[in-house]
Motif scaffolding. Structure first.
Motif, mmCIF file in Angstrom:
data_model
loop_
_atom_site.group_PDB
_atom_site.id
_atom_site.type_symbol
_atom_site.label_atom_id
_atom_site.label_comp_id
_atom_site.label_asym_id
_atom_site.label_seq_id
_atom_site.Cartn_x
_atom_site.Cartn_y
_atom_site.Cartn_z
ATOM 1 N N GLN A 163 -47.200 -49.300 -34.555
ATOM 2 C CA GLN A 163 -45.978 -48.802 -33.919
ATOM 3 C C GLN A 163 -45.597 -49.692 -32.741
ATOM 4 O OE1 GLN A 163 -44.193 -45.901 -34.671
ATOM 5 N NE2 GLN A 163 -42.862 -45.823 -32.884
ATOM 6 N N ASN A 213 -40.247 -44.014 -36.089
ATOM 7 C CA ASN A 213 -41.681 -44.196 -36.267
ATOM 8 C C ASN A 213 -41.943 -45.279 -37.301
ATOM 9 O OD1 ASN A 213 -42.514 -41.984 -34.507
ATOM 10 N ND2 ASN A 213 -41.716 -40.623 -36.095
ATOM 11 N N TYR A 214 -43.038 -45.981 -37.104
ATOM 12 C CA TYR A 214 -43.433 -47.046 -38.024
ATOM 13 C C TYR A 214 -43.454 -46.534 -39.457
ATOM 14 C CZ TYR A 214 -46.269 -50.638 -40.253
ATOM 15 O OH TYR A 214 -46.725 -51.624 -41.086
ATOM 16 N N ILE A 273 -38.316 -48.324 -37.505
ATOM 17 C CA ILE A 273 -38.034 -48.397 -36.073
ATOM 18 C C ILE A 273 -36.743 -49.182 -35.867
ATOM 19 C CG2 ILE A 273 -38.853 -49.266 -33.842
ATOM 20 C CD1 ILE A 273 -41.696 -48.861 -34.866
#
Length: 218
Positions: free
Chosen positions: A47, A97-98, A101
């Motif tokens: 992330q 969120n990864y 993004i």
């Protein structure tokens, strides 16, 4: 190997063992050489890396604007405008969120400083670009009216920006940002800020929202 550009009394510049030395803003800086990890990255690490990558790619597209807006904060420190901009935006400049993004345009900060922000700024389409307006209440502070407007428009679809970092004086209360022809038909993310006449201070940037394509005018 490290070099001594200032002679034996000057600071080293290069690598000595596990230490990297260099000069930044007139100061000698030392840091450890990065080491590759053999462990697979954790989700928080992925992330963080992707947030950094997304921010870096975006700032590279608007770096002239960001350089003017953050360089005053870097003076007299061991940091530069780029890592200051990344630092201020790491916690608020991205969303998601990864691995999904994206840039958070509403909360992105493209300049930062102690100058007054634009008062009641507005933007509208005109024939060949964007017209920015703002209030000028006057101020006893010397040079306040001579601050120069900074205007930026960014097209997410084209991944291109157009900006001016030395526009009209604050006391003029308006200026026009001329757009590239291809950007006239694009949705644009728009920002305004001010820089002092001596380029030694800047204001916090303000996000003015998304401006629709030219055909949506009226």
């Amino acid at each position: 190997m490290a070099l001594l550009p200032g002679g034996i009394l000057g600071g080293p510049n290069g690598t000595v063992g596990a230490v990297v030395t260099y000069q930044l803003n007139g100061q000698n800086v030392m840091r450890g050489k990065p080491r590759r990890s053999t462990k697979p990255p954790t989700l928080p690490q992925l992330q963080s890396r992707m947030e950094m990558g997304v921010l870096t790619l975006f700032i590279d597209k608007v770096k002239g604007f960001v350089k003017t807006g953050f360089s005053p904060l870097a003076m007299g420190t061991t940091r530069n405008y780029h890592n200051l901009a990344i630092g201020y935006n790491r916690s608020q400049g991205t969303t998601g969120n990864y691995p999904d993004i994206q840039i958070d345009f509403e909360h992105l900060m493209l300049s930062k400083g102690d100058l007054d922000m634009a008062a009641n700024p507005m933007v509208q389409r005109v024939e060949n670009g964007l017209k920015f307006t703002w209030d000028y209440p006057g101020s006893p502070v010397e040079g306040y009216g001579k601050d120069q407007v900074m205007m930026l428009a960014y097209s997410p679809r084209l991944n291109k920006s157009t900006f001016i970092d030395s526009g009209a004086r604050r006391e003029k209360k308006e200026d026009v940002l001329i757009l590239l022809p291809a950007m006239l038909q694009e949705q644009l993310e728009v920002y305004i800020s001010f820089v002092s006449n001596d380029r030694l201070n800047a204001a916090d940037s303000l996000y003015l929202g998304t401006v629709g394509p030219e055909e949506e005018m009226g």
